[in-house]
Design a protein around this motif. Structure first.
Motif, mmCIF file in Angstrom:
data_model
loop_
_atom_site.group_PDB
_atom_site.id
_atom_site.type_symbol
_atom_site.label_atom_id
_atom_site.label_comp_id
_atom_site.label_asym_id
_atom_site.label_seq_id
_atom_site.Cartn_x
_atom_site.Cartn_y
_atom_site.Cartn_z
ATOM 1 N N ILE A 35 50.646 42.427 39.695
ATOM 2 C CA ILE A 35 51.264 42.967 40.909
ATOM 3 C C ILE A 35 52.784 42.826 40.828
ATOM 4 O O ILE A 35 53.537 43.769 41.117
ATOM 5 C CB ILE A 35 50.684 42.274 42.163
ATOM 6 N N ASN A 51 42.247 38.174 34.346
ATOM 7 C CA ASN A 51 42.917 38.314 35.643
ATOM 8 C C ASN A 51 41.891 38.854 36.629
ATOM 9 O O ASN A 51 40.833 39.354 36.237
ATOM 10 C CB ASN A 51 44.127 39.257 35.541
ATOM 11 N N ASP A 84 42.448 43.369 40.474
ATOM 12 C CA ASP A 84 43.057 43.601 41.787
ATOM 13 C C ASP A 84 42.996 45.057 42.229
ATOM 14 O O ASP A 84 43.153 45.349 43.411
ATOM 15 C CB ASP A 84 44.523 43.158 41.767
ATOM 16 N N ASN A 110 44.969 33.103 41.725
ATOM 17 C CA ASN A 110 44.378 32.864 40.415
ATOM 18 C C ASN A 110 44.081 31.388 40.162
ATOM 19 O O ASN A 110 43.520 31.057 39.125
ATOM 20 C CB ASN A 110 45.296 33.422 39.319
HETATM 21 N N1 GLU Z 1 46.002 38.528 40.376
HETATM 22 C C1 GLU Z 1 47.340 38.605 40.869
HETATM 23 C C2 GLU Z 1 48.240 39.319 39.859
HETATM 24 O O1 GLU Z 1 47.961 39.383 38.714
HETATM 25 C C3 GLU Z 1 47.997 37.281 41.141
HETATM 26 C C4 GLU Z 1 47.284 36.256 41.931
HETATM 27 C C5 GLU Z 1 48.089 34.946 41.961
HETATM 28 O O2 GLU Z 1 49.306 34.991 41.829
HETATM 29 O O3 GLU Z 1 47.492 33.876 42.055
HETATM 30 O O4 GLU Z 1 49.271 39.820 40.220
#
Ligand code: GLU
Length: 388
Positions: free
Chosen positions: A70, A151, A154, A166
């Protein structure tokens, strides 16, 4: 301030990194992504990859749980700072995950390591069948000495059914893959008696033997400005990991070579488990499952499993009940008495087809290759066996 309940009273020797055989390393967005530049901090990542290669060379399996999709994607798409709406974060993840996976693959490849991307949703770790599928893929990648880079997916995760952070995802990955250590690389050195920014008297707690209410209270609620998690989700992760038989540690990831430094004694907080991945799973099998059927064993198979072997199809005379792969079933001896229980590797119909046959015949009987064991020894508990 005195050490809280749950913090270890005396420092018995702490585990050493080189004693672990399967390690999950969680890397947060704030470490990996330079938000101002909207790009990955390459030098830092290269140094971390060298640490990973060191563990891997020493024989450990290494899994990475990496955030950053993200954070990377939002810059490319020109989305505003601050909290994103769900559809924007999904779009950002779709764009950013491509770059994230490529950077990991390239960086690890420079060190002759093969990366394998796995994107999981909440259901993949929480629903038994999907959990087993994800676990099998991870296990195969590790057999092949690849480094899974994981991951949350999302792009399709919605508000109600997503991890969102995460930390807890990494803890589930640790238990799912039977890892014995989870390392959360963070922007703090560990758990403090109070928020270090607000209280100059705050001290780092080096060891948490058990997550008590007092420990949970210390975690407070505030997330750091860049990461989703904050200390609260890290404590949740500690509960998941230690219950599943893995130690966990929180360490400062903002330095170069953060994992190698841990090996040299850098400060961190250890959360210790009293269990191992196998005993934790066995306790769960012994205590919490409704058996869905039974396998009737011959005398040779009974002897073999009592001596610690896995159950092979050859030793099964009859299959009873309706079950699917991953269900708990009873094992009965020729007199019909329960010898133990375990998680079966085949559906009832398939089990009936291969019962009494050699493992080499599985492919011709089922039309596809399958596991040689009906119940693996790590997935069974023998009646009267002490589990942990
Ligand atoms: N899964 C989200 C990402 O890859 C991040 C979640 C987190 O920062 O814990 O952007």
């Amino acid at each position: 301030m005195s050490q809280p309940a749950g913090a270890a009273k005396r420092h018995s020797p702490l585990p050493r990194l080189d004693q672990f055989r399967r390690i999950v390393i969680k890397v947060g967005s704030s470490l990996l992504v330079d938000r101002a530049a909207g790009a990955v901090r390459r030098e830092w990542l290269e140094a971390l990859a060298q640490d990973i290669a060191g563990l891997h060379r020493a024989g450990a399996d290494v899994l990475v749980v990496s955030s950053g999709s993200i954070a990377l994607g939002r810059t490319v798409l020109g989305l505003p700072d601050g909290d994103l709406k769900l559809d924007d974060s999904q779009a950002a993840a779709a764009v950013g995950q491509i770059a994230l996976a490529r950077i990991w693959a390239e960086t690890l490849a420079h060190l002759s390591l093969t990366a394998g991307q796995i994107l999981v949703t909440f259901g993949d770790t929480e629903q038994r069948q999907r959990y087993l599928n994800a676990r099998a893929t991870i296990a195969r990648l590790l057999d092949l000495r690849a480094v899974p880079v994981i991951n949350e997916n999302d792009t399709v995760a919605t508000q109600e059914i997503r991890y969102g952070d995460n930390d807890r995802l990494a803890a589930r990955v640790a238990t799912m893959s039977s890892a014995d250590l989870l390392i959360l690389l963070s922007d703090v050195a560990g758990l403090y008696t109070a928020p270090p920014g607000e209280d100059p008297g705050a001290t780092l707690i080096p060891v948490v033997a058990r997550v008590t209410a007092e420990i949970e209270a210390m975690a407070g609620g505030a997330a750091s400005c860049l990461s989703k998690g904050g200390m609260r989700t890290k404590i949740e992760a500690a509960k998941i990991a230690t219950t599943g038989g893995a130690h966990m540690l929180i360490a400062d990831g903002r330095v170069a070579h953060p994992v190698a430094r841990l090996g040299e004694g850098a400060p961190c907080t250890w959360f210790l488990t009293g269990s191992t991945p196998v005993t934790a799973r066995k306790k769960w099998i012994a205590g919490s499952l409704e058996p869905r059927g039974a396998l009737h064993l011959d005398a040779g198979a009974e002897r073999a499993i009592r001596a610690g072997a896995s159950l092979l199809p050859a030793g099964v005379k009859r299959v009873e009940g309706e079950f699917v792969r991953g269900d708990c079933v009873l094992m009965r001896n020729p007199a019909g008495a329960e010898i133990g229980r375990g998680l079966v590797a085949y559906d009832a119909g398939e089990a009936a087809l291969i019962a009494g046959r050699n493992s080499q015949d599985i492919e011709s009987l089922l039309g596809e290759p399958g596991r040689a064991t009906l119940i693996h020894r790590d997935d069974m508990v023998i009646a009267g066996e002490r589990v942990g």
